[in-house]
Design a protein around this motif. Structure first.
Motif, PDB file in Angstrom:
ATOM      1  N   UNK A   1       0.836  -1.206   0.000  1.00  0.00           N
ATOM      2  CA  UNK A   1       0.000   0.000   0.000  1.00  0.00           C
ATOM      3  C   UNK A   1       0.878   1.268   0.000  1.00  0.00           C
ATOM      4  N   UNK A   2       1.924   1.244   0.840  1.00  0.00           N
ATOM      5  CA  UNK A   2       2.833   2.418   0.925  1.00  0.00           C
ATOM      6  C   UNK A   2       3.557   2.645  -0.407  1.00  0.00           C
ATOM      7  N   UNK A   3       4.048   1.533  -1.005  1.00  0.00           N
ATOM      8  CA  UNK A   3       4.747   1.671  -2.301  1.00  0.00           C
ATOM      9  C   UNK A   3       3.815   2.263  -3.343  1.00  0.00           C
ATOM     10  N   UNK A   4       2.584   1.779  -3.365  1.00  0.00           N
ATOM     11  CA  UNK A   4       1.622   2.266  -4.365  1.00  0.00           C
ATOM     12  C   UNK A   4       1.401   3.765  -4.180  1.00  0.00           C
ATOM     13  N   UNK A   5       1.298   4.174  -2.905  1.00  0.00           N
ATOM     14  CA  UNK A   5       1.065   5.587  -2.597  1.00  0.00           C
ATOM     15  C   UNK A   5       2.269   6.425  -3.055  1.00  0.00           C
ATOM     16  N   UNK A   6       3.456   5.930  -2.696  1.00  0.00           N
ATOM     17  CA  UNK A   6       4.679   6.670  -3.017  1.00  0.00           C
ATOM     18  C   UNK A   6       4.885   6.792  -4.536  1.00  0.00           C
ATOM     19  N   UNK A   7       4.565   5.705  -5.269  1.00  0.00           N
ATOM     20  CA  UNK A   7       4.764   5.734  -6.720  1.00  0.00           C
ATOM     21  C   UNK A   7       3.576   6.366  -7.459  1.00  0.00           C
ATOM     22  N   UNK A   8       2.502   6.600  -6.701  1.00  0.00           N
ATOM     23  CA  UNK A   8       1.306   7.214  -7.308  1.00  0.00           C
ATOM     24  C   UNK A   8       0.509   6.237  -8.152  1.00  0.00           C
ATOM     25  N   UNK A   9       0.540   4.944  -7.771  1.00  0.00           N
ATOM     26  CA  UNK A   9      -0.173   3.921  -8.554  1.00  0.00           C
ATOM     27  C   UNK A   9      -1.614   3.775  -8.068  1.00  0.00           C
ATOM     28  N   UNK A  10      -2.562   3.889  -8.982  1.00  0.00           N
ATOM     29  CA  UNK A  10      -3.967   3.689  -8.566  1.00  0.00           C
ATOM     30  C   UNK A  10      -4.301   2.202  -8.488  1.00  0.00           C
ATOM     31  N   UNK A  11      -3.539   1.376  -9.185  1.00  0.00           N
ATOM     32  CA  UNK A  11      -3.805  -0.063  -9.159  1.00  0.00           C
ATOM     33  C   UNK A  11      -2.614  -0.834  -9.707  1.00  0.00           C
ATOM     34  N   UNK A  12      -2.746  -2.171  -9.669  1.00  0.00           N
ATOM     35  CA  UNK A  12      -1.669  -3.039 -10.173  1.00  0.00           C
ATOM     36  C   UNK A  12      -2.267  -4.129 -11.060  1.00  0.00           C
ATOM     37  N   UNK A  13      -1.628  -4.381 -12.192  1.00  0.00           N
ATOM     38  CA  UNK A  13      -1.962  -5.559 -13.003  1.00  0.00           C
ATOM     39  C   UNK A  13      -0.979  -6.651 -12.594  1.00  0.00           C
ATOM     40  N   UNK A  14      -1.507  -7.718 -12.004  1.00  0.00           N
ATOM     41  CA  UNK A  14      -0.657  -8.823 -11.541  1.00  0.00           C
ATOM     42  C   UNK A  14      -0.800  -9.988 -12.516  1.00  0.00           C
ATOM     43  N   UNK A  15       0.321 -10.376 -13.109  1.00  0.00           N
ATOM     44  CA  UNK A  15       0.316 -11.502 -14.058  1.00  0.00           C
ATOM     45  C   UNK A  15       0.940 -12.686 -13.332  1.00  0.00           C
ATOM     46  N   UNK A  16       0.149 -13.725 -13.076  1.00  0.00           N
ATOM     47  CA  UNK A  16       0.703 -14.834 -12.321  1.00  0.00           C
ATOM     48  C   UNK A  16      -0.247 -16.011 -12.198  1.00  0.00           C
ATOM     49  N   UNK A  17       0.231 -17.036 -11.503  1.00  0.00           N
ATOM     50  CA  UNK A  17      -0.574 -18.232 -11.282  1.00  0.00           C
ATOM     51  C   UNK A  17      -1.395 -18.115 -10.009  1.00  0.00           C
ATOM     52  N   UNK A  18      -1.813 -19.257  -9.480  1.00  0.00           N
ATOM     53  CA  UNK A  18      -2.712 -19.214  -8.318  1.00  0.00           C
ATOM     54  C   UNK A  18      -2.089 -18.499  -7.113  1.00  0.00           C
ATOM     55  N   UNK A  19      -0.761 -18.616  -6.947  1.00  0.00           N
ATOM     56  CA  UNK A  19      -0.119 -17.954  -5.801  1.00  0.00           C
ATOM     57  C   UNK A  19      -0.124 -16.426  -5.961  1.00  0.00           C
ATOM     58  N   UNK A  20       0.376 -15.968  -7.105  1.00  0.00           N
ATOM     59  CA  UNK A  20       0.446 -14.516  -7.378  1.00  0.00           C
ATOM     60  C   UNK A  20      -0.951 -13.907  -7.397  1.00  0.00           C
ATOM     61  N   UNK A  21      -1.885 -14.594  -8.047  1.00  0.00           N
ATOM     62  CA  UNK A  21      -3.254 -14.077  -8.120  1.00  0.00           C
ATOM     63  C   UNK A  21      -3.949 -14.189  -6.761  1.00  0.00           C
TER      64      UNK A  21
END
Ligand code: F6P
Length: 342
Positions: A86-106
């Motif tokens: 959450x802190x990284x997203x705030x610092x980088x100004x990211x409104x969201x993340x696209x996560x590409x991955x399998x069952x663990x990552x997702x």
């Protein structure tokens, strides 16, 4: 300007770069900046990111691996992991993340969604065992690699009248072994979903010999359970997955079959050859389409979803469901494989 992050987690597979291109192409046109997070969830925790421009992603669908790097970092196993993301997203100004991955990552993306962090999932696994999508990208490429390997192994097996065991990736399911095995005309295909005893396997081998066949090629998924033989995996990754090479099912089968039948046997572990190199045409197109759709979801702020292949369409699927159910090889498909066991 709107800004998102993108990451690739878990084992790599051909097609990851094409997904990245699809996301950047769509997002750029919608006026959204894309930041690449390095090495899966590790980059999200550490806020380790770099901008991805249209120029950066040109021609990317032909390249294997991932330009973002990957890791099996589990946010939920790290102290205050979700808060760090959450802190990284705030610092980088990211409104969201696209996560590409399998069952663990997702699975992590799903939990972060529930904690109020906007996520879009793109299903990825060479193993093809994720629910809610008909195929995962990379699977077609690896099945082709297995097919080619079996083609090559057959001629040497025939020359020497041997049993040739080919160990194939797939720790929970046997999709690659079945697809590559049927395509390559393997004489026996062994997968975790359908355990067999050594007696059943030996019978097929001996019948083949009696009917004049010089060799037997056996395609075995690494997670196949030989009835009566148990090997407990002691090494596990951050998500608790057993690291299976130590089970050495290919080696075990070759050894036991040689002892029982008297037929000289060899084994080959295809390993990471199945995940390396550039994607097939099918995987390049599928990955680019999935990435483009994920970018569209971001543009429309449809977070908390996953993109998926349904028949020939790219659709929006339920992230929650995708990570809770594993897609197994069904009986119908395995019965087709069994037609070749003679
Ligand atoms: O889950 C994908 C997969 O390729 C499995 O088929 C295999 O067991 C595992 O990853 C190998 O992982 P690693 O690259 O960490 O050895």
């Amino acid at each position: 300007m709107r800004k998102i992050g993108i990451l690739t987690g878990g084992g790599d597979c051909p097609g990851l770069n094409a997904v990245i291109r699809g996301v950047v192409e769509t997002c750029s046109r919608a006026g959204i900046e894309v930041m690449g997070l390095r090495n899966g969830w590790k980059g999200a925790i550490e806020g380790d990111a770099f901008p991805l421009t249209l120029k950066d992603v040109e021609g990317l669908q032909v390249k294997g691996g991932t330009i973002l790097g990957s890791s099996r970092t589990n946010v939920m196993k790290i102290e205050n992991g979700p808060e760090k993301v959450r802190e990284s997203m705030k610092r980088l100004g990211l409104e969201g993340i696209v996560a590409i991955g399998g069952d663990d990552t997702l699975g992590v993306a799903n939990q972060l969604t529930k904690l109020g962090m906007p996520m879009v999932g793109v299903p990825k696994t060479i193993d093809n065992d994720l629910s809610c999508t008909d195929y995962t990208f990379g699977f077609d490429t690896s099945a082709n690699i297995v097919m080619e390997a079996i083609d090559r192994l057959r001629t040497t097996a025939d020359s020497h009248a041997r049993i040739m065991v080919v160990e194939i990736m797939g720790r929970h399911t046997g999709w690659i072994a079945v697809q590559g095995g049927i395509a390559g005309d393997a004489n026996i295909i062994l997968i975790p979903e359908f355990p067999k005893s050594i007696e059943e396997i030996e019978k097929i081998v001996l019948e083949r010999k009696a009917s004049g066949h010089r060799s037997t090629v056996i395609a075995v998924a690494e997670g196949f359970k030989l009835k009566g033989y148990t090997v407990e995996a002691t090494v596990k990754d951050a998500f608790g997955n057993a690291c299976l090479p130590e089970q050495e099912i290919g080696k075990t089968l070759a050894k036991v079959l040689e002892e029982r039948t008297g037929i000289e046997s060899r084994y080959v572990v295809l390993g990471h050859l199945q995940r390396g190199g550039s994607p097939s045409a099918f995987d390049r197109v599928l990955s680019l389409r999935l990435g483009a759709k994920a970018g569209e979801l971001v543009a429309n702020k449809q977070y908390g979803n996953m993109v998926a292949l349904s028949s020939t369409d790219i659709v929006v699927a339920d992230l929650d469901k995708a990570v809770t159910e594993r897609k197994l090889v069904d009986k119908d498909l395995y019965q087709v494989a069994e037609l070749l066991f003679r």
